[in-house]
Design a protein around this motif. Structure first.
Motif, PDB file in Angstrom:
ATOM      1  N   TYR A  27       0.828  -1.208   0.000  1.00 46.25           N
ATOM      2  CA  TYR A  27       0.000   0.000   0.000  1.00 46.25           C
ATOM      3  C   TYR A  27       0.861   1.257   0.000  1.00 46.25           C
ATOM      4  O   TYR A  27       1.968   1.291   0.542  1.00 46.25           O
ATOM      5  N   CYS A  28       0.339   2.330  -0.613  1.00 47.03           N
ATOM      6  CA  CYS A  28       1.052   3.606  -0.665  1.00 47.03           C
ATOM      7  C   CYS A  28       1.129   4.197   0.749  1.00 47.03           C
ATOM      8  O   CYS A  28       0.278   3.901   1.589  1.00 47.03           O
ATOM      9  N   CYS A  31      -2.030   5.311   3.089  1.00 48.79           N
ATOM     10  CA  CYS A  31      -3.252   4.643   2.628  1.00 48.79           C
ATOM     11  C   CYS A  31      -4.023   4.055   3.803  1.00 48.79           C
ATOM     12  O   CYS A  31      -3.452   3.469   4.715  1.00 48.79           O
ATOM     13  N   HIS A  33      -5.994   1.492   3.795  1.00 46.45           N
ATOM     14  CA  HIS A  33      -6.107   0.024   3.766  1.00 46.45           C
ATOM     15  C   HIS A  33      -5.262  -0.629   4.864  1.00 46.45           C
ATOM     16  O   HIS A  33      -5.735  -1.528   5.565  1.00 46.45           O
ATOM     17  N   CYS A  61      -7.300  -2.447  -4.614  1.00 44.54           N
ATOM     18  CA  CYS A  61      -5.978  -2.416  -3.992  1.00 44.54           C
ATOM     19  C   CYS A  61      -5.836  -3.471  -2.906  1.00 44.54           C
ATOM     20  O   CYS A  61      -4.742  -3.931  -2.625  1.00 44.54           O
ATOM     21  N   ASN A 131     -12.881   5.157  -0.719  1.00 47.13           N
ATOM     22  CA  ASN A 131     -11.905   6.227  -0.959  1.00 47.13           C
ATOM     23  C   ASN A 131     -12.294   7.066  -2.176  1.00 47.13           C
ATOM     24  O   ASN A 131     -11.513   7.857  -2.681  1.00 47.13           O
ATOM     25  N   GLY A 135      -8.583   3.008  -6.835  1.00 46.56           N
ATOM     26  CA  GLY A 135      -7.154   3.127  -6.529  1.00 46.56           C
ATOM     27  C   GLY A 135      -6.319   2.214  -7.407  1.00 46.56           C
ATOM     28  O   GLY A 135      -5.358   2.628  -8.045  1.00 46.56           O
ATOM     29  N   CYS A 222      -6.960   8.123  -0.552  1.00 45.56           N
ATOM     30  CA  CYS A 222      -6.142   7.451  -1.555  1.00 45.56           C
ATOM     31  C   CYS A 222      -5.219   8.523  -2.112  1.00 45.56           C
ATOM     32  O   CYS A 222      -5.536   9.172  -3.109  1.00 45.56           O
ATOM     33  N   SER A 223      -4.111   8.710  -1.411  1.00 41.40           N
ATOM     34  CA  SER A 223      -3.242   9.834  -1.784  1.00 41.40           C
ATOM     35  C   SER A 223      -2.737   9.697  -3.221  1.00 41.40           C
ATOM     36  O   SER A 223      -2.626  10.697  -3.942  1.00 41.40           O
ATOM     37  N   SER A 224      -2.501   8.476  -3.655  1.00 45.52           N
ATOM     38  CA  SER A 224      -2.024   8.303  -5.035  1.00 45.52           C
ATOM     39  C   SER A 224      -3.106   8.666  -6.044  1.00 45.52           C
ATOM     40  O   SER A 224      -2.856   9.395  -7.001  1.00 45.52           O
TER      41      SER A 224
HETATM   42  S1  SF4 Z   1      -3.615   3.551  -4.835  1.00 47.39           S
HETATM   43 FE1  SF4 Z   1      -4.831   4.468  -3.208  1.00 47.39          FE
HETATM   44  S2  SF4 Z   1      -6.034   2.809  -2.326  1.00 47.39           S
HETATM   45 FE2  SF4 Z   1      -4.373   1.905  -3.519  1.00 47.39          FE
HETATM   46  S3  SF4 Z   1      -2.701   1.549  -2.077  1.00 47.39           S
HETATM   47 FE3  SF4 Z   1      -2.350   3.533  -2.995  1.00 47.39          FE
HETATM   48  S4  SF4 Z   1      -3.354   4.993  -1.640  1.00 47.39           S
HETATM   49 FE4  SF4 Z   1      -4.149   2.971  -1.141  1.00 47.39          FE
END
Ligand code: SF4
Ligand SMILES: Cc1ncc(C[n+]2csc(CCOP(=O)(O)OP(=O)(O)O)c2C)c(N)n1
Ligand SMILES: [Mg+2]
Lengths: 253, 367
Positions: A27-28, A31, A33, A61, A131, A135, A222-224
């Motif tokens: 995971y980022c 996140c 999750h 994700c 989110n 993601g 979901c920062s990404s």
């Molecule tokens: S893309 Fe978004 S939901 Fe998926 S691991 Fe990264 S931050 Fe979490």
């Protein structure tokens, strides 16, 4: 002082739950999750139900959830987790069966499976990570994406005439006779993490009381996908997601 | 109705093919049926609901919200090492293809009954055999094969229910019973299989150590999964599946011959069409035409070697199907150009008569 002096049993104040293994998470940073995984692991350990719990992982994700929590898992096709959980729980009624699903999984492709499992009042726990975005596939618009919110498939922001309204599926689930506990939580502060843990635990406990389906929505970042730093994501979530998806219990019987 | 009366111990019964499926499922220790109504097979779930096996064997019977949900419920149940099944007819089986592919990828056993009707689209509720390609050549995504049994009688509906679960668990694969609207609806005498108790949890742990029953301290977590992100891992899974298919092709071929020993011409037909063609063979022989019939019982694995053998002995073959000609491709592959292989079929739910098949045989093969 070297690292061995610091990481030493005498200094131990808190341990990672044993239900969670040492596999590095994909995971980022920031996140939600990962935090929710940890809570589930802690609850399973504290309730001592590792041998009685079966998790159903989604496509999203969290598809790799089975790599991090040492319980038996089934990995479902995109959106179908509640159908799997239905059969598992019906055939193994003394087990704790939960699904773990994102908003695309639960509220788009799996809407029918989700609503009908909840409407039948399956004695399962649904953990719903909202989110507001897809993601895993790189930040496309989700059913829960807010009006005006940008995503890779709504680059100028969600436009209601073109894309329809954000789907508040948890409100809908709360209206079904089959649900017994429907709540909306978050994990962005220490206090909210604690509250969320209690909610998930209640969902697990309910599944043995023959009361129906428990739904725990966790409004998440979901920062990404949102293209923000983790800290900014938290602020943005509080400012924008919470008004659309307000915190608290929607139903508790 | 008393349970005793419902689970009649009288062994010879008169019933529809669909009803025989339901009775046989309960009797062979099936743990769960999940389905969605569609003609011409709704009697399967109706019979199960009427028999109330949850009061006797403990079998779960659930009407799902769609065929998509049904097959995924079957996935969930099978993942727990349970004997799970679903049934449907053509449009519903199309909806199940995603789930079937996932079950193959996750190496899960189950039984799917397709009581075929005419297509494409919503089609007709009349009988058809036009889902041969979908069943035998893949259907869902990825490289896989489905063991496919084609019953030609109500008796075989009952017998194949039992056999399908055996094969499904032996090879950890979904198995398809490919019937058609006639077999599902017609009434015949049938001897039902004896009652076999459902597996206990202990037996499940023994028979299917991979099942998700809850992780006990003595083992690693069991994960039912078809995801392999690394190409090399994905190829490895494919190699396992392919080697299993080679074994199935070696060991599990089933077929039936009728009047083939001295035949000049061979009809190849499956399911109800084979019953019709048996009459054609009799009519042909009355006219002095030495006709024979090969009925593939397993459509996959196909009786390729057996048909190939006859290619050296006969003057020609004709594939007769209730479709535009699907199995004929497998017949031609087996014959490999040695003798002419012709086709006769009816589509859209029309059932060919023995006389029109004979006429086709005479026109196309004898000239
Ligand atoms: S893309 Fe978004 S939901 Fe998926 S691991 Fe990264 S931050 Fe979490
Ligand atoms: C049938 C199917 N359609 C599309 C996809 C591609 N896909 C994978 S994950 C995903 C969206 C996941 O979003 P969400 O459920 O919100 O989970 P998140 O990654 O945000 O946690 C999509 C569309 C797929 N795997 N299967
Ligand atoms: Mg999402």
């Amino acid at each position: 002082m070297n690292i061995a002096d610091i990481i030493n049993p005498a200094n131990l104040v808190m341990e990672k739950t044993k239900v969670m293994n040492d596999t590095p998470m994909h995971y980022c940073p920031g996140c939600s999750h990962g935090v929710v995984h940890k809570l589930i692991g802690e609850i399973i350990e504290e309730m001592d139900i590792q041998d009685k719990t079966i998790g159903i992982a989604p496509v999203g994700c969290a598809v790799f959830a089975y790599q991090y929590l040492d319980i038996d898992w089934q990995q479902a096709a995109h959106g179908r987790a509640p159908a799997l959980a239905t059969a598992v729980k019906r055939l193994l009624p003394d087990r704790y069966v939960f699904t773990y699903q994102g908003d695309g999984d639960l509220a788009a492709i799996g809407t029918a499976e989700t609503i009908h499992a909840a409407n039948r009042g399956e004695n399962i726990t649904i953990i719903f990570i909202n989110n507001g975005i897809y993601g895993m596939t790189g930040g496309q618009m989700a059913p829960t994406t807010l009006q005006g919110m940008k995503s890779s498939t709504s680059p100028t922001g969600r436009d209601i005439p073109r894309n329809g309204f954000p789907l508040n599926i948890t409100n809908l689930l709360a209206q079904l006779e089959g649900t017994c506990y429907v709540t909306r939580q978050s994990v962005h502060t220490v206090a909210s993490v604690r509250k969320c843990k209690k909610a998930i635990q209640k969902g697990f406990e309910n599944s043995m009381l023959n009361k129906g389906t428990s739904v725990i929505e966790i409004v998440s970042t979901c920062s990404s996908g949102w293209k923000m730093t983790p800290a900014d994501s938290n602020d943005w979530m509080v400012e924008n997601m919470f008004p659309a998806y307000p915190m608290g219990d929607l139903k508790n019987i | 109705m008393s349970t005793e009366k419902k689970h009649n111990t009288e062994e010879v019964r008169l019933m529809k093919g669909n009803e025989a499926i339901a009775h046989a499922a309960i009797r062979c220790g099936c743990d769960g049926y999940f389905g969605y109504p569609i003609t011409p097979q709704s009697e399967i779930m109706e019979t199960l609901m009427d028999l109330e096996p949850w009061n006797t064997t403990g079998m779960v019977v659930l009407q799902a919200e769609s065929e998509t949900a049904s097959i995924n419920m079957v996935y969930g149940a099978a993942g727990c090492g349970k004997k799970a099944m679903t049934s449907s007819s053509s449009p519903g089986v199309s909806l199940m293809q995603e789930g079937i592919s996932y079950m193959v990828g996750a190496e899960l056993p189950c039984v799917i009954v397709n009581v075929m009707r005419g297509g494409p689209g919503l089609g007709t509720i009349q009988p058809s055999q036009a889902d041969y390609f979908q069943t035998v050549k893949g259907g869902g995504h990825g490289d896989y094969k489905l063991i496919t049994l084609a019953p030609a009688s109500v008796q075989e509906m009952a017998d194949f229910m039992v056999k399908s679960f055996d094969l499904a668990f032996k090879y950890r694969t979904p198995v398809m019973i490919l019937a058609d609207g006639i077999i599902g609806q017609m009434m015949e005498k049938v001897v039902l299989p004896p009652f076999t108790p459902r597996w206990t949890e202990e037996e499940i742990r023994e028979q299917t150590p991979w099942a998700t029953l809850g992780k006990t301290p003595d083992r690693k977590p069991n994960v039912i999964n078809s995801l392999r992100l690394e190409a090399a891992d994905m190829e490895k899974l494919n190699l396992v599946l392919q080697s299993r298919y080679r074994e199935i092709e070696q060991k599990e071929v089933l077929f039936e011959e009728f009047e083939c020993a001295d035949a000049d011409y061979i009809i190849v037909a499956f399911g109800i069409t084979a019953r019709i063609c048996q009459k054609t063979v009799e009519l042909a022989r009355q006219k002095g035409i030495k006709a024979g019939l090969i009925r593939p019982i397993t459509l996959y694995p196909f009786p390729t070697a057996q048909i190939k053998e006859y290619a050296d002995k006969v003057k020609g073959m004709i594939s007769v199907e209730m479709s535009a000609g699907q199995m004929i491709e497998d017949v031609r592959l087996a014959v490999n150009g040695k003798v002419p292989v012709e086709f006769y079929g009816r589509m859209g739910g029309i059932v060919p008569s023995p006389e029109e098949v004979l006429e086709a045989l005479e026109n196309k093969l004898i000239g």
